[in-house]
Design a protein around this motif. Sequence first.
Motif, mmCIF file in Angstrom:
data_model
loop_
_atom_site.group_PDB
_atom_site.id
_atom_site.type_symbol
_atom_site.label_atom_id
_atom_site.label_comp_id
_atom_site.label_asym_id
_atom_site.label_seq_id
_atom_site.Cartn_x
_atom_site.Cartn_y
_atom_site.Cartn_z
ATOM 1 N N ALA A 124 15.552 63.138 51.908
ATOM 2 C CA ALA A 124 16.907 62.626 52.127
ATOM 3 C C ALA A 124 17.659 63.475 53.142
ATOM 4 O O ALA A 124 18.394 62.963 53.998
ATOM 5 C CB ALA A 124 17.659 62.571 50.801
ATOM 6 N N ALA A 125 17.468 64.798 53.075
ATOM 7 C CA ALA A 125 18.166 65.709 53.987
ATOM 8 C C ALA A 125 17.662 65.580 55.425
ATOM 9 O O ALA A 125 18.391 65.916 56.373
ATOM 10 C CB ALA A 125 18.009 67.147 53.510
ATOM 11 N N LEU A 126 16.441 65.117 55.607
ATOM 12 C CA LEU A 126 15.913 64.902 56.955
ATOM 13 C C LEU A 126 16.519 63.666 57.613
ATOM 14 O O LEU A 126 16.630 63.598 58.838
ATOM 15 C CB LEU A 126 14.391 64.760 56.909
ATOM 16 C CG LEU A 126 13.603 66.048 56.720
ATOM 17 C CD1 LEU A 126 12.147 65.739 56.357
ATOM 18 C CD2 LEU A 126 13.655 66.914 57.978
ATOM 19 N N LEU A 127 16.920 62.689 56.800
ATOM 20 C CA LEU A 127 17.429 61.434 57.340
ATOM 21 C C LEU A 127 18.955 61.364 57.352
ATOM 22 O O LEU A 127 19.547 60.844 58.303
ATOM 23 C CB LEU A 127 16.856 60.262 56.528
ATOM 24 C CG LEU A 127 17.272 58.849 56.949
ATOM 25 C CD1 LEU A 127 16.929 58.591 58.415
ATOM 26 C CD2 LEU A 127 16.604 57.804 56.048
ATOM 27 N N ALA A 128 19.601 61.875 56.306
ATOM 28 C CA ALA A 128 21.052 61.700 56.157
ATOM 29 C C ALA A 128 21.867 62.222 57.347
ATOM 30 O O ALA A 128 22.769 61.516 57.827
ATOM 31 C CB ALA A 128 21.512 62.362 54.859
ATOM 32 N N SER A 151 21.126 54.190 54.939
ATOM 33 C CA SER A 151 21.949 54.898 53.953
ATOM 34 C C SER A 151 21.507 54.565 52.538
ATOM 35 O O SER A 151 21.498 55.442 51.657
ATOM 36 C CB SER A 151 23.427 54.521 54.137
ATOM 37 O OG SER A 151 23.874 54.867 55.438
ATOM 38 N N ALA A 152 21.113 53.309 52.308
ATOM 39 C CA ALA A 152 20.638 52.907 50.981
ATOM 40 C C ALA A 152 19.361 53.655 50.617
ATOM 41 O O ALA A 152 19.159 54.030 49.448
ATOM 42 C CB ALA A 152 20.401 51.397 50.949
ATOM 43 N N VAL A 153 18.488 53.883 51.601
ATOM 44 C CA VAL A 153 17.266 54.646 51.346
ATOM 45 C C VAL A 153 17.616 56.068 50.911
ATOM 46 O O VAL A 153 17.031 56.607 49.965
ATOM 47 C CB VAL A 153 16.378 54.661 52.609
ATOM 48 C CG1 VAL A 153 15.239 55.666 52.461
ATOM 49 C CG2 VAL A 153 15.801 53.275 52.862
ATOM 50 N N VAL A 154 18.584 56.686 51.593
ATOM 51 C CA VAL A 154 18.990 58.047 51.238
ATOM 52 C C VAL A 154 19.601 58.078 49.835
ATOM 53 O O VAL A 154 19.259 58.944 49.007
ATOM 54 C CB VAL A 154 19.985 58.589 52.276
ATOM 55 C CG1 VAL A 154 20.570 59.927 51.812
ATOM 56 C CG2 VAL A 154 19.308 58.768 53.633
ATOM 57 N N LEU A 155 20.495 57.148 49.538
ATOM 58 C CA LEU A 155 21.141 57.123 48.228
ATOM 59 C C LEU A 155 20.142 56.856 47.116
ATOM 60 O O LEU A 155 20.210 57.466 46.035
ATOM 61 C CB LEU A 155 22.233 56.046 48.221
ATOM 62 C CG LEU A 155 23.454 56.337 49.099
ATOM 63 C CD1 LEU A 155 24.408 55.144 49.103
ATOM 64 C CD2 LEU A 155 24.180 57.592 48.626
ATOM 65 N N MET A 199 14.715 48.446 54.938
ATOM 66 C CA MET A 199 15.028 49.226 56.129
ATOM 67 C C MET A 199 14.131 48.808 57.288
ATOM 68 O O MET A 199 14.576 48.714 58.435
ATOM 69 C CB MET A 199 14.886 50.724 55.859
ATOM 70 C CG MET A 199 15.338 51.576 57.044
ATOM 71 S SD MET A 199 15.350 53.366 56.739
ATOM 72 C CE MET A 199 13.589 53.721 56.762
ATOM 73 N N ALA A 200 12.861 48.551 56.987
ATOM 74 C CA ALA A 200 11.944 48.105 58.038
ATOM 75 C C ALA A 200 12.399 46.779 58.638
ATOM 76 O O ALA A 200 12.353 46.586 59.856
ATOM 77 C CB ALA A 200 10.529 47.985 57.478
ATOM 78 N N LEU A 201 12.842 45.853 57.773
ATOM 79 C CA LEU A 201 13.349 44.575 58.283
ATOM 80 C C LEU A 201 14.594 44.784 59.137
ATOM 81 O O LEU A 201 14.767 44.134 60.183
ATOM 82 C CB LEU A 201 13.660 43.639 57.117
ATOM 83 C CG LEU A 201 12.467 43.124 56.313
ATOM 84 C CD1 LEU A 201 12.942 42.201 55.191
ATOM 85 C CD2 LEU A 201 11.486 42.374 57.210
#
Length: 396
Positions: A124-128, A151-155, A199-201
């Motif tokens: 999460a810290a790599l993406l946020a 953001s949904a992936v991180v949450l 996210m891919a879509l």
Amino acid sequence: MQDNFAYLLPFIMLTFGLVFLGLQTMGFKPARFWGIGYICAALGFSSPMFFADDAFLAHALISNILFFSAFFFYGHALLVQFEVKTLLGWRIGFLAAAYAVVSYFIVFQIDLRAELALSDLMCAALLAPCILLVANKTRHVMDKVLLAASSAVVLETITRVSVLLVMTPGGSPRDIDAFMASDYAFLMQMTASIFGFLMALAVLASVVANVLLQHRHAADHDPLTGLLNRRGFDDRSPDFRGQEQPEGTVLMCDIDHFKHVNDQFGHAAGDRVIIGFAELLKERLPPQARIARFGGEEFVVYLPDTTATEIAVLANMLRVSFAAREWTAVGIDRQISASFGISSIARGDHSIHDAIARADSFLYKAKSNGRNQVVQEGMSVLRAQSAPPLKIISIL
């Protein structure tokens, strides 16, 4: 069901990764990094298939670096896509530090609970931070959808860590094994996969939208100057089919003796002159001006809700600035001037091209009267007797 899902998820991720790598051939650079990220995720999800049950150490080390790499490339793709500084050195350093911390709990102080929690938190810290850096760079609705999905992936990742810590308060192997084997853990894994799929879509939709915008921009703009071309100008011209006739003024511009510039100094030098004149137009004209290169050394400007008198003042400033410009840096040892014709939209005009035709006729008069002039219908234009002169021309 879990076995089928374990096979299906890597296949889906791999498919998206290959699709993104294919999209980079369309000229969309971020697609490469999205593709690498999803392929890393596919390999991470499929890694249990390639390790024996007793190869826990190797499996844990490899799967973690694959998932870290996936989230690193997701973030990198976002930064590249939205043209934000990638901070590559800092992000690689954080990835290395995060992997070292997680590896400590795999190799030295074996703690599965800490490893799982830290691994997800580091992902999460790599993406946020990348999402935060590009938050104000969105260009269209699909960009906003992509940021929402990311953001949904991180949450979801942070939520999964919280649930793990709550469900395994003691952190004993028995608690963790029971949790990992539970339907709830499987549901969480499926939820994470769904968010990754969404996210891919969103990435795919954003990539396609940006590719379409790039092709539209290429179709509507002159590649040398970046100005509108004839098609782009026509698409952005006022609509004369409404009840109210548009108001505004057309300015025609032409570089004087441009063929002599090409013949004497070469086409490369001529291109620099065209680029210089285009830059002058963009710099000196108001933001609402629609500027186009119609071909060769001819330029057209439409300024809505602007009078011919106001345009005449601007045109004279352009004329003086361009005639005073030095071109020695591009190998041209003389000054170059330009001529201008101005006409306002009139009653009875059926399109912008009626005003363009009149402005073009005034441009022709400027050329035939000695060039380096601004000719406007219905008004005299001052002539400066000092360097670059402007003749007094009245077209009534």
